[in-house]
Write an enzyme that holds these catalytic residues in place. Structure first.
Site, short mmCIF file in Angstrom:
data_model
loop_
_atom_site.label_atom_id
_atom_site.label_comp_id
_atom_site.label_asym_id
_atom_site.label_seq_id
_atom_site.Cartn_x
_atom_site.Cartn_y
_atom_site.Cartn_z
N ARG A 9 0.73 -1.22 0.16
CA ARG A 9 0.09 0.00 -0.08
C ARG A 9 0.96 1.11 -0.41
NH1 ARG A 9 -2.32 -2.33 5.06
NH2 ARG A 9 -0.75 -3.46 5.18
N SER A 20 -6.19 -4.15 8.32
CA SER A 20 -7.52 -5.02 9.63
C SER A 20 -7.51 -3.82 10.80
CB SER A 20 -6.25 -6.04 10.12
OG SER A 20 -6.56 -7.12 8.91
#
Ligand code: ADP
Length: 161
Positions: A96, A134
């Site tokens: 990312r 998460s």
């Protein structure tokens, strides 16, 4: 010509699995004959869900997405050793923006030190999923935000528990 199956391992915490992880998994499943998404138990990390719950969420997400060449497994050891044991030559990871780069760069170097024959393959996160982690999912869900468009359906019921 080799008839060996090309197997890859996609290791991570998956606490819980997100649509960002699923995107990487789907893309990897198109590139390899077989992909194992591997929950790497990490004693140092506090997890929200136990390994059994994480495995169930992933198994259901794989089946819902009809990924027939994907399986979920768990290891408490090194992922490189797991890969060697099952005859996989590649580890999959996702990247990312810039934040993941340094960590993944070091991980790749460490893995290559353990076994230079096992190579890491990186998929760039899609723009839509770039902000999903998460931990951000857990924070938002705990704060009452509807995260149903950010995680597989199988995760929603666990978040509600
Ligand atoms: P770990 O604790 O090993 O970093 P994670 O479950 O957090 O495990 O992530 C597993 C892998 O998936 C990592 O390579 C991570 O960079 C990647 N990943 C996590 N979220 C996303 C996302 N939204 N898009 C693409 N890759 C992601």
């Amino acid at each position: 010509m080799s008839h060996n199956k090309r197997i890859a391992v996609y290791p991570g915490s998956f606490d819980p699995i997100t649509n960002g992880h699923m995107d990487i998994l789907i893309r990897a499943s198109r590139l390899f004959d077989h992909v194992i998404i591997l929950i790497a138990e990490n004693g140092a990390k506090n997890s929200r869900f136990d390994v059994v719950a994480r495995q169930k969420m992933i198994a259901e997400a794989i089946s819902d997405a009809k990924l027939e060449n994907v399986e979920v497994d768990v290891t408490s050891g090194l992922t490189v050793e797991y890969a060697k044991r099952i005859g996989a030559n590649h580890l999959i990871r996702g990247l990312r923006a810039v934040t993941d780069f340094e960590y993944e760069f070091k991980l790749a170097a460490a893995n290559s030190f353990i076994d230079p024959d096992i190579d890491m393959i990186f998929f760039m996160a899609k723009n839509d999923f770039d902000f999903i982690s998460s931990s951000s999912i857990l924070e938002m869900a705990d704060g009452g935000v509807d995260v149903s468009s950010l995680v597989p359906k199988s995760v929603i019921k666990y978040l509600k528990k």
